[in-house]
Design a protein around this motif. Structure first.
Motif, mmCIF file in Angstrom:
data_model
loop_
_atom_site.group_PDB
_atom_site.id
_atom_site.type_symbol
_atom_site.label_atom_id
_atom_site.label_comp_id
_atom_site.label_asym_id
_atom_site.label_seq_id
_atom_site.Cartn_x
_atom_site.Cartn_y
_atom_site.Cartn_z
ATOM 1 N N UNK A 97 43.549 -76.492 -21.309
ATOM 2 C CA UNK A 97 43.506 -75.543 -22.360
ATOM 3 C C UNK A 97 42.539 -74.455 -21.968
ATOM 4 N N UNK A 98 41.391 -74.634 -21.712
ATOM 5 C CA UNK A 98 40.428 -73.600 -21.491
ATOM 6 C C UNK A 98 40.982 -72.460 -20.318
ATOM 7 N N UNK A 99 41.286 -73.358 -19.271
ATOM 8 C CA UNK A 99 41.942 -72.672 -18.056
ATOM 9 C C UNK A 99 43.120 -71.588 -18.414
ATOM 10 N N UNK A 100 43.990 -72.296 -19.226
ATOM 11 C CA UNK A 100 45.015 -71.384 -19.633
ATOM 12 C C UNK A 100 44.688 -70.155 -20.631
ATOM 13 N N UNK A 101 43.785 -70.570 -21.451
ATOM 14 C CA UNK A 101 43.344 -69.279 -22.237
ATOM 15 C C UNK A 101 42.515 -68.256 -21.395
ATOM 16 N N UNK A 102 41.852 -68.671 -20.456
ATOM 17 C CA UNK A 102 41.113 -67.621 -19.684
ATOM 18 C C UNK A 102 42.124 -66.807 -19.158
ATOM 19 N N UNK A 103 43.252 -67.406 -18.640
ATOM 20 C CA UNK A 103 44.050 -66.675 -17.546
ATOM 21 C C UNK A 103 45.295 -65.963 -18.866
ATOM 22 N N UNK A 104 45.171 -66.189 -20.158
ATOM 23 C CA UNK A 104 46.271 -65.306 -20.612
ATOM 24 C C UNK A 104 46.062 -63.663 -20.368
ATOM 25 N N UNK A 105 47.071 -62.877 -20.513
ATOM 26 C CA UNK A 105 48.342 -63.250 -21.024
ATOM 27 C C UNK A 105 49.302 -64.062 -19.922
ATOM 28 N N UNK A 106 48.977 -64.434 -18.754
ATOM 29 C CA UNK A 106 49.753 -65.116 -17.909
ATOM 30 C C UNK A 106 49.852 -66.508 -18.313
ATOM 31 N N UNK A 107 51.246 -66.904 -18.127
ATOM 32 C CA UNK A 107 51.595 -68.157 -18.490
ATOM 33 C C UNK A 107 51.443 -68.583 -19.917
ATOM 34 N N UNK A 108 51.744 -67.626 -20.839
ATOM 35 C CA UNK A 108 51.462 -67.641 -22.231
ATOM 36 C C UNK A 108 52.681 -68.710 -22.821
ATOM 37 N N UNK A 109 53.659 -69.053 -22.017
ATOM 38 C CA UNK A 109 54.758 -69.552 -22.334
ATOM 39 C C UNK A 109 54.213 -71.245 -22.316
ATOM 40 N N UNK A 110 53.131 -71.556 -21.580
ATOM 41 C CA UNK A 110 52.793 -72.761 -21.634
ATOM 42 C C UNK A 110 51.641 -73.448 -22.465
ATOM 43 N N UNK A 111 51.341 -72.490 -23.770
ATOM 44 C CA UNK A 111 50.475 -72.885 -24.749
ATOM 45 C C UNK A 111 50.901 -73.964 -25.549
ATOM 46 N N UNK A 112 52.013 -74.029 -26.120
ATOM 47 C CA UNK A 112 52.329 -75.326 -26.878
ATOM 48 C C UNK A 112 52.150 -76.642 -25.986
ATOM 49 N N UNK A 113 52.818 -76.499 -24.665
ATOM 50 C CA UNK A 113 53.029 -77.820 -23.932
ATOM 51 C C UNK A 113 51.351 -78.364 -23.870
ATOM 52 N N UNK A 114 50.539 -77.278 -23.311
ATOM 53 C CA UNK A 114 48.933 -77.577 -22.941
ATOM 54 C C UNK A 114 48.359 -78.107 -24.240
ATOM 55 N N UNK A 115 48.418 -77.229 -25.040
ATOM 56 C CA UNK A 115 47.855 -77.729 -26.604
ATOM 57 C C UNK A 115 48.549 -79.058 -27.213
ATOM 58 N N UNK A 116 49.732 -79.293 -26.963
ATOM 59 C CA UNK A 116 50.347 -80.726 -27.319
ATOM 60 C C UNK A 116 49.586 -81.875 -26.760
ATOM 61 N N UNK A 117 49.415 -81.406 -25.316
ATOM 62 C CA UNK A 117 48.942 -82.654 -24.430
ATOM 63 C C UNK A 117 47.652 -82.829 -24.889
ATOM 64 N N UNK A 118 46.744 -81.819 -25.037
ATOM 65 C CA UNK A 118 45.417 -81.777 -25.620
ATOM 66 C C UNK A 118 45.420 -82.608 -27.007
#
Length: 69
Positions: A25-46
């Protein structure tokens, strides 16, 4: 889940999964706005990982209290 040793082993596994989910989740947040579509998937997994971790901690605490009393 039954005995304390099994619960401790499961807790260790779930703790590692939760930590990895947090890092993802942290890595995804750092890379925003790239891969913003994955926010829900990664957040739900966390969320699932931490819910499982919390439930296992509660089960272990209950098992330990039962064993003491």
């Amino acid at each position: 889940m039954g005995n304390i040793a099994d619960l401790k082993a499961e807790l260790k596994k779930r703790s590692a999964r939760a930590t990895q989910a947090k890092m993802d989740l942290h890595d995804l947040a750092e890379d925003l706005p790239l891969n913003w579509q994955e926010i829900n998937v990664v957040a739900e997994r966390a969320q699932r990982a931490y819910a499982d971790l919390t439930a296992t901690r509660a089960a272990l605490k209950a098992a330990e209290e039962k064993a003491e009393g």
